[in-house]
Design a protein around this motif. Structure first.
Motif, PDB file in Angstrom:
ATOM      1  N   SER A 198      42.067   7.248 -46.122  1.00  0.00           N
ATOM      2  CA  SER A 198      41.928   6.914 -44.698  1.00  0.00           C
ATOM      3  C   SER A 198      42.745   7.822 -43.783  1.00  0.00           C
ATOM      4  O   SER A 198      42.492   7.870 -42.581  1.00  0.00           O
ATOM      5  CB  SER A 198      42.338   5.454 -44.459  1.00  0.00           C
ATOM      6  N   VAL A 199      43.733   8.550 -44.324  1.00  0.00           N
ATOM      7  CA  VAL A 199      44.555   9.420 -43.474  1.00  0.00           C
ATOM      8  C   VAL A 199      44.115  10.879 -43.575  1.00  0.00           C
ATOM      9  O   VAL A 199      44.734  11.759 -42.979  1.00  0.00           O
ATOM     10  CB  VAL A 199      46.059   9.304 -43.819  1.00  0.00           C
ATOM     11  N   LEU A 200      43.040  11.146 -44.313  1.00  0.00           N
ATOM     12  CA  LEU A 200      42.587  12.512 -44.534  1.00  0.00           C
ATOM     13  C   LEU A 200      41.383  12.837 -43.658  1.00  0.00           C
ATOM     14  O   LEU A 200      40.717  11.943 -43.141  1.00  0.00           O
ATOM     15  CB  LEU A 200      42.227  12.717 -46.008  1.00  0.00           C
ATOM     16  N   ASN A 201      41.099  14.132 -43.529  1.00  0.00           N
ATOM     17  CA  ASN A 201      39.948  14.564 -42.736  1.00  0.00           C
ATOM     18  C   ASN A 201      38.815  15.075 -43.608  1.00  0.00           C
ATOM     19  O   ASN A 201      37.807  15.581 -43.105  1.00  0.00           O
ATOM     20  CB  ASN A 201      40.359  15.660 -41.742  1.00  0.00           C
ATOM     21  N   THR A 202      38.971  14.950 -44.920  1.00  0.00           N
ATOM     22  CA  THR A 202      37.949  15.361 -45.870  1.00  0.00           C
ATOM     23  C   THR A 202      38.054  14.480 -47.099  1.00  0.00           C
ATOM     24  O   THR A 202      38.882  13.568 -47.135  1.00  0.00           O
ATOM     25  CB  THR A 202      38.135  16.850 -46.235  1.00  0.00           C
ATOM     26  N   ASP A 203      37.233  14.713 -48.113  1.00  0.00           N
ATOM     27  CA  ASP A 203      37.306  13.862 -49.297  1.00  0.00           C
ATOM     28  C   ASP A 203      38.573  14.168 -50.097  1.00  0.00           C
ATOM     29  O   ASP A 203      39.201  15.217 -49.941  1.00  0.00           O
ATOM     30  CB  ASP A 203      36.052  14.023 -50.168  1.00  0.00           C
ATOM     31  N   ILE A 204      38.945  13.232 -50.961  1.00  0.00           N
ATOM     32  CA  ILE A 204      40.219  13.320 -51.658  1.00  0.00           C
ATOM     33  C   ILE A 204      40.287  14.528 -52.590  1.00  0.00           C
ATOM     34  O   ILE A 204      41.349  15.141 -52.743  1.00  0.00           O
ATOM     35  CB  ILE A 204      40.521  12.026 -52.443  1.00  0.00           C
ATOM     36  N   TRP A 205      39.180  14.896 -53.203  1.00  0.00           N
ATOM     37  CA  TRP A 205      39.182  16.029 -54.131  1.00  0.00           C
ATOM     38  C   TRP A 205      39.412  17.341 -53.373  1.00  0.00           C
ATOM     39  O   TRP A 205      40.192  18.177 -53.814  1.00  0.00           O
ATOM     40  CB  TRP A 205      37.857  16.088 -54.892  1.00  0.00           C
ATOM     41  N   GLN A 206      38.738  17.496 -52.244  1.00  0.00           N
ATOM     42  CA  GLN A 206      38.908  18.717 -51.459  1.00  0.00           C
ATOM     43  C   GLN A 206      40.309  18.806 -50.893  1.00  0.00           C
ATOM     44  O   GLN A 206      40.922  19.881 -50.885  1.00  0.00           O
ATOM     45  CB  GLN A 206      37.881  18.751 -50.315  1.00  0.00           C
ATOM     46  N   PHE A 207      40.845  17.679 -50.420  1.00  0.00           N
ATOM     47  CA  PHE A 207      42.177  17.725 -49.834  1.00  0.00           C
ATOM     48  C   PHE A 207      43.232  18.025 -50.895  1.00  0.00           C
ATOM     49  O   PHE A 207      44.189  18.755 -50.636  1.00  0.00           O
ATOM     50  CB  PHE A 207      42.510  16.407 -49.132  1.00  0.00           C
ATOM     51  N   SER A 208      43.059  17.480 -52.086  1.00  0.00           N
ATOM     52  CA  SER A 208      43.982  17.785 -53.171  1.00  0.00           C
ATOM     53  C   SER A 208      43.964  19.276 -53.490  1.00  0.00           C
ATOM     54  O   SER A 208      45.015  19.907 -53.677  1.00  0.00           O
ATOM     55  CB  SER A 208      43.617  16.966 -54.417  1.00  0.00           C
ATOM     56  N   ALA A 209      42.771  19.849 -53.537  1.00  0.00           N
ATOM     57  CA  ALA A 209      42.651  21.288 -53.788  1.00  0.00           C
ATOM     58  C   ALA A 209      43.296  22.088 -52.656  1.00  0.00           C
ATOM     59  O   ALA A 209      43.929  23.125 -52.900  1.00  0.00           O
ATOM     60  CB  ALA A 209      41.177  21.669 -53.935  1.00  0.00           C
ATOM     61  N   ASN A 210      43.148  21.593 -51.427  1.00  0.00           N
ATOM     62  CA  ASN A 210      43.759  22.280 -50.285  1.00  0.00           C
ATOM     63  C   ASN A 210      45.275  22.304 -50.384  1.00  0.00           C
ATOM     64  O   ASN A 210      45.917  23.323 -50.097  1.00  0.00           O
ATOM     65  CB  ASN A 210      43.341  21.602 -48.982  1.00  0.00           C
ATOM     66  N   LEU A 211      45.858  21.187 -50.791  1.00  0.00           N
ATOM     67  CA  LEU A 211      47.314  21.139 -50.920  1.00  0.00           C
ATOM     68  C   LEU A 211      47.811  22.094 -52.003  1.00  0.00           C
ATOM     69  O   LEU A 211      48.851  22.743 -51.834  1.00  0.00           O
ATOM     70  CB  LEU A 211      47.772  19.715 -51.242  1.00  0.00           C
ATOM     71  N   ASN A 212      47.080  22.183 -53.081  1.00  0.00           N
ATOM     72  CA  ASN A 212      47.486  23.106 -54.139  1.00  0.00           C
ATOM     73  C   ASN A 212      47.349  24.561 -53.692  1.00  0.00           C
ATOM     74  O   ASN A 212      48.148  25.417 -54.084  1.00  0.00           O
ATOM     75  CB  ASN A 212      46.669  22.842 -55.405  1.00  0.00           C
ATOM     76  N   SER A 213      46.339  24.827 -52.849  1.00  0.00           N
ATOM     77  CA  SER A 213      46.205  26.171 -52.276  1.00  0.00           C
ATOM     78  C   SER A 213      47.369  26.473 -51.341  1.00  0.00           C
ATOM     79  O   SER A 213      47.874  27.601 -51.302  1.00  0.00           O
ATOM     80  CB  SER A 213      44.877  26.283 -51.517  1.00  0.00           C
ATOM     81  N   TRP A 214      47.784  25.470 -50.579  1.00  0.00           N
ATOM     82  CA  TRP A 214      48.949  25.626 -49.692  1.00  0.00           C
ATOM     83  C   TRP A 214      50.199  25.955 -50.495  1.00  0.00           C
ATOM     84  O   TRP A 214      51.002  26.794 -50.096  1.00  0.00           O
ATOM     85  CB  TRP A 214      49.136  24.333 -48.905  1.00  0.00           C
ATOM     86  N   LYS A 215      50.351  25.320 -51.635  1.00  0.00           N
ATOM     87  CA  LYS A 215      51.509  25.576 -52.488  1.00  0.00           C
ATOM     88  C   LYS A 215      51.518  27.024 -52.975  1.00  0.00           C
ATOM     89  O   LYS A 215      52.566  27.702 -52.963  1.00  0.00           O
ATOM     90  CB  LYS A 215      51.503  24.612 -53.670  1.00  0.00           C
TER      91      LYS A 215
END
Length: 233
Positions: A198-215
């Motif tokens: 509910s606090v994300l702007n995309t699905d959970i799988w994409q956001f998880s991948a985004n965070l790992n890319s940020w890392k």
């Protein structure tokens, strides 16, 4: 800086306006015509009141739920915020709960930390208390797979109000309860923090991948995300 607005917090003012105008219209219509109010009108009034209430709740949420810079991930809540230094971020993924022969994925992104103590040092009791309540249903889904016959360790059900960090630092009260929740979540699912869908702007799988890319490469990640946002405007 990348600013993320949760889907759940959008259209708050629209709900308020539509619900308010709808309620006024129905009340005026009923006053100007003879007869008593019908069941249909009662239903429409209820819908308008519900829209006003939902719209009000949405407007109380922060405009942005998350902000990401080269060094920090910040979670914004109406009761406060927490910061996560990129150096303290290990990885993210989707917590899974065993369900018979299958696995049920929680509707949240899990975050694994390098140092719990560093995170607790900047956490405020107010937001810790609210997150304990709001995310309890997610935590209980994780707990259930270890309580097949209804018997769960008491510390999984009620967090203790004292906690000793790996560094030896002592925590009390809400911070200690949140720290114990983090510890149990890590033991059961492999992650210390949860970001609900509910606090994300995309699905959970994409956001998880985004965070790992940020890392891996924060500069490239932010540049790509901002370019995509500008392209949508």
């Amino acid at each position: 800086m990348l600013e993320i607005r949760a889907q759940a917090s959008r259209h708050g003012f629209e709900c308020l306006i539509v619900g308010g105008f709808g309620l006024i219209f129905i009340m005026l219509f009923n006053l100007l015509r003879p007869g008593t109010i019908s069941l249909v009108e009662i239903f429409l009034v209820s819908v308008c009141i519900a829209a006003i209430f939902i719209g009000f709740l949405k407007t109380q949420e922060p405009y942005y739920s998350l902000t990401i810079t080269k060094q920090y991930l910040t979670y914004h809540h109406k009761y406060g915020l927490w910061h996560l230094n990129r150096n303290n971020y290990h990885h993210s993924g989707i917590p899974k709960v065993e369900q018979g022969l299958e696995y049920l994925e929680l509707n949240a992104v899990g975050i694994k930390l390098n140092n719990i103590d560093e995170f607790l040092a900047q956490l405020e009791p107010r937001i810790a208390g609210k997150l304990l309540i709001e995310q309890r249903h997610l935590f209980m889904q994780v707990v259930q797979k270890h309580c097949k016959i209804g018997h769960c360790p008491s510390e999984w059900l009620i967090e203790e109000t004292n906690y000793t960090a790996p560094s030896g630092r002592q925590y009390l009260g809400l911070i200690a309860m949140f720290a114990n929740r983090m510890t149990h979540l890590r033991q059961l699912a492999g992650y210390e923090l949860l970001l609900p869908a509910s606090v994300l702007n995309t699905d959970i799988w994409q956001f998880s991948a985004n965070l790992n890319s940020w890392k891996r490469n924060p500069s490239e990640f932010l540049e790509t995300q901002l370019r995509q946002l500008n392209g949508r405007k």
